[in-house]
Scaffold this motif. Structure first.
Motif, PDB file in Angstrom:
ATOM      1  N   PHE A  11      -1.793  -6.586  -0.288  1.00 21.69           N
ATOM      2  CA  PHE A  11      -0.969  -6.170   0.850  1.00 21.69           C
ATOM      3  C   PHE A  11      -1.823  -6.398   2.083  1.00 21.69           C
ATOM      4  O   PHE A  11      -2.766  -5.647   2.333  1.00 21.69           O
ATOM      5  N   LEU A  14      -5.742  -5.929   1.985  1.00 21.86           N
ATOM      6  CA  LEU A  14      -6.111  -5.097   0.840  1.00 21.86           C
ATOM      7  C   LEU A  14      -5.680  -5.729  -0.480  1.00 21.86           C
ATOM      8  O   LEU A  14      -4.494  -5.903  -0.733  1.00 21.86           O
ATOM      9  N   VAL A  16      -4.831  -5.379  -4.061  1.00 21.93           N
ATOM     10  CA  VAL A  16      -4.415  -4.220  -4.846  1.00 21.93           C
ATOM     11  C   VAL A  16      -4.506  -4.508  -6.338  1.00 21.93           C
ATOM     12  O   VAL A  16      -4.815  -3.618  -7.138  1.00 21.93           O
ATOM     13  N   GLY A  35      -6.669   6.353 -11.059  1.00 19.08           N
ATOM     14  CA  GLY A  35      -6.656   7.118  -9.816  1.00 19.08           C
ATOM     15  C   GLY A  35      -5.601   6.630  -8.847  1.00 19.08           C
ATOM     16  O   GLY A  35      -4.999   5.567  -9.031  1.00 19.08           O
ATOM     17  N   SER A  36      -5.369   7.410  -7.831  1.00 21.43           N
ATOM     18  CA  SER A  36      -4.401   7.071  -6.802  1.00 21.43           C
ATOM     19  C   SER A  36      -4.828   5.798  -6.078  1.00 21.43           C
ATOM     20  O   SER A  36      -5.996   5.633  -5.733  1.00 21.43           O
ATOM     21  N   GLY A  37      -3.874   4.882  -5.904  1.00 22.88           N
ATOM     22  CA  GLY A  37      -4.162   3.644  -5.189  1.00 22.88           C
ATOM     23  C   GLY A  37      -4.790   2.566  -6.056  1.00 22.88           C
ATOM     24  O   GLY A  37      -5.201   1.521  -5.556  1.00 22.88           O
ATOM     25  N   SER A  38      -4.851   2.788  -7.372  1.00 20.92           N
ATOM     26  CA  SER A  38      -5.507   1.795  -8.233  1.00 20.92           C
ATOM     27  C   SER A  38      -4.596   0.611  -8.559  1.00 20.92           C
ATOM     28  O   SER A  38      -5.036  -0.346  -9.182  1.00 20.92           O
ATOM     29  N   GLY A  39      -3.310   0.680  -8.149  1.00 24.08           N
ATOM     30  CA  GLY A  39      -2.431  -0.479  -8.316  1.00 24.08           C
ATOM     31  C   GLY A  39      -1.419  -0.341  -9.443  1.00 24.08           C
ATOM     32  O   GLY A  39      -0.722  -1.298  -9.780  1.00 24.08           O
ATOM     33  N   LYS A  40      -1.272   0.848  -9.999  1.00 21.46           N
ATOM     34  CA  LYS A  40      -0.378   1.048 -11.147  1.00 21.46           C
ATOM     35  C   LYS A  40       1.081   0.790 -10.785  1.00 21.46           C
ATOM     36  O   LYS A  40       1.780   0.038 -11.469  1.00 21.46           O
ATOM     37  N   SER A  41       1.544   1.429  -9.703  1.00 24.64           N
ATOM     38  CA  SER A  41       2.942   1.233  -9.288  1.00 24.64           C
ATOM     39  C   SER A  41       3.190  -0.210  -8.896  1.00 24.64           C
ATOM     40  O   SER A  41       4.237  -0.784  -9.203  1.00 24.64           O
ATOM     41  N   THR A  42       2.224  -0.779  -8.205  1.00 25.14           N
ATOM     42  CA  THR A  42       2.379  -2.168  -7.761  1.00 25.14           C
ATOM     43  C   THR A  42       2.587  -3.080  -8.957  1.00 25.14           C
ATOM     44  O   THR A  42       3.450  -3.968  -8.939  1.00 25.14           O
ATOM     45  N   GLU A  51       8.282  -6.994  -6.207  1.00 24.01           N
ATOM     46  CA  GLU A  51       7.189  -7.437  -5.339  1.00 24.01           C
ATOM     47  C   GLU A  51       6.746  -8.829  -5.767  1.00 24.01           C
ATOM     48  O   GLU A  51       6.651  -9.107  -6.963  1.00 24.01           O
ATOM     49  N   GLU A 162       5.450   7.279 -13.113  1.00 24.47           N
ATOM     50  CA  GLU A 162       5.208   8.701 -12.818  1.00 24.47           C
ATOM     51  C   GLU A 162       6.502   9.477 -12.663  1.00 24.47           C
ATOM     52  O   GLU A 162       6.699  10.187 -11.668  1.00 24.47           O
ATOM     53  N   HIS A 194       0.485  10.705 -15.283  1.00 28.47           N
ATOM     54  CA  HIS A 194      -0.696  11.569 -15.117  1.00 28.47           C
ATOM     55  C   HIS A 194      -0.754  12.621 -16.203  1.00 28.47           C
ATOM     56  O   HIS A 194      -1.623  13.486 -16.190  1.00 28.47           O
TER      57      HIS A 194
END
Ligand SMILES: Nc1ncnc2c1ncn2[C@@H]1O[C@H](COP(=O)(O)OP(=O)(O)OP(=O)(O)O)[C@@H](O)[C@H]1O
Ligand SMILES: [Mg+2]
Lengths: 240, 221
Positions: A11, A14, A16, A35-42, A51, A162, A194
């Protein structure tokens, strides 16, 4: 079969996803933790083509998701996805939420779509809520409705991002039960979660993501019992 | 000093004519709203389309409609366009002027309403295999109309009131036009316009209350 080959995605500046490789076989349940922001949702939104990716390939049943010639609307019919929240269409009843896509996308008759929708809603325990508006449902019921809605398209794969993390603690159990039921029925699933004990319980394999890299993947016993990667150890220690 | 004698009887005898006028007023307002809503949806789609010329066209429309007098808009629809050799009847000109105004205001209302709908709604639709146009029609549009429902009823009231501007382009069949003609005939100015005022008031009240009832029935969520 879902084949993810060296997928990179940024993005802006960044990065991801930094070269993800992962194959998910038919009937397999893979959970993704990290962890948060590690790219799982992406990763999930790349799999169903919501995407774009920068390089690499994602292939679902032989169809390359991001190829120009791919009909994404058609491909998405076989990949169900449920998000963390805001899944329900508030202007439609529970039944209409579930029949909408079968009718408009698959061109099913109202009666056929309703038969399927009722079956799926009963399946997730919402058989008595057909004419209710989703705003009258609890968060857990809304998530189960979203699951039924995805299942009504008869997908071959289900992606869950999640789906319990926006819920009150006492509502988490009912949704996890539904997911577990699907897993036992042989649905191919990729779950971001989680809920560690759930992941351990339900997964064939668990993947740990760290800053856009899949740092470790293995059987749940191994990942939770004997994590190899330092970051996995740190992460598991932090969530325990 | 105050030697005006009220003559309600003489004026009330003209009430049927005024009520006929009120029907024309309603006709213009309802038509201008129906067409205005459709046009506002088109303008909204244009603004979201990502095409610069289309977005610019829609934005210009909205800007002109909201930032110039309604009288100017109706005047342009009649005398302005007539300069190019196109002649509309007063009814048509009034309808065009009010519709133009409605579409502009409604498009702006719709834009606000869209901001209240989470982006994930479209995502959820697309994820189910819907095209972007299907997601818009079946998921976004109904929610947008629901959120914009009260502003839409305000615009409907406004449309009723704007019909009174029709007299400036020669309109004489609507409530205001009829009243003005009767005034020229009878000179019972106060009585006539008082009655016209009451009729306007009743119409707009009925619309507002009706809309509120309809909203309660239609939008149970
Ligand atoms: N549409 C977007 N535009 C810009 N940046 C984005 C976008 N979506 C995600 N990101 C960024 O990409 C990174 C990865 O996001 P992602 O949502 O995939 O993480 P995640 O692993 O799902 O995290 P979480 O556990 O918090 O949900 C984050 O830094 C996020 O801020
Ligand atoms: Mg996420």
């Amino acid at each position: 079969m879902i084949e993810i080959q060296n997928v990179r995605k940024s993005f802006g500046q960044l990065e991801v996803l930094k070269g993800i490789d992962l194959n998910v076989a038919k009937g397999e349940v893979v959970t993704v933790i990290g962890g948060s922001g590690s790219g799982k949702s992406t990763l999930l939104t790349c799999i169903n083509g919501l995407e774009p990716i920068d390089s690499g390939k994602i292939i679902v049943d032989g169809t390359e998701v991001h190829a120009k010639s791919t009909d994404l609307n058609k491909l998405r019919q076989k990949i169900g996805i449920v998000f963390q929240q805001w899944n329900a269409f508030p202007h439609l009843t529970v039944l209409e939420n579930v029949t909408l896509a079968p009718r408009k996308v698959l061109g099913m008759s109202k009666a056929d779509a309703e038969a399927i929708a009722e079956k799926q809603l009963k399946h997730v325990g919402l058989g008595d809520k057909l004419s209710t508006h989703p705003t009258r449902l609890s968060g857990g019921q809304q998530q189960r409705m979203a699951i039924a809605r995805a299942l009504a398209m008869s997908p071959d794969y289900m992606l869950f991002d999640e789906v319990t993390s926006a819920l009150d603690p006492q509502l988490v159990g009912e949704v996890l039960e539904t997911l577990k039921m699907l897993a036992e029925e042989g649905m191919t699933m990729i779950l971001v979660t989680h809920e560690m004990s759930f992941a351990r319980d339900v997964s064939d394999r668990v993947a740990f993501f760290h800053q856009g890299i899949m740092a470790e993947i293995g059987a749940p016993e191994q990942i939770f019992g004997d994590p190899q990667h330092e970051e996995t150890q740190k992460f598991l220690a932090s969530v325990r | 000093m105050f030697d005006y004698t009220f003559q309600w009887k003489q004026v009330l005898a003209r009430l049927p004519k005024m009520l006929d006028g009120a029907m024309v007023t309603m006709e213009v307002a309802v038509l201008s709203m129906l067409i205005g809503i459709v046009l506002a949806i088109v303008l909204t789609v244009m603004r979201r389309s990502g095409s610069r010329p289309l977005a610019a066209f829609a934005t210009t429309w909205v800007e002109v409609a909201r930032n110039t007098p309604a009288l100017f808009q109706i005047y342009m629809a009649h005398f302005g366009i007539a300069s190019f050799g196109i002649h509309f009847s007063p009814f048509t000109s009034l309808l065009i002027g009010i519709t133009f105004n409605n579409a502009g205001y409604l498009a702006e209302n719709f834009r606000g309403a869209l901001k209240a709908i989470p982006e994930t709604q479209t995502r959820a639709g697309r994820s189910l295999g819907m095209t972007s146009s299907q997601s818009f029609r079946f998921i976004i549009l109904p929610q947008m109309l629901r959120i914009a429902f009260l502003p839409m009823t305000n615009q409907m009231v406004w449309a009723i009131l704007m019909t009174s501007l029709g007299v400036t382009v020669g309109m004489n069949t609507d409530l205001y036009g009829v009243t003005q003609d009767l005034n020229a005939l009878t000179f019972r100015t106060f009585e006539l316009f008082a009655i016209a005022g009451v009729i306007f008031y009743i119409i707009t009240k009925v619309i507002t209350l009706g809309a509120r009832l309809a909203a309660a029935r239609l939008f149970r969520y």
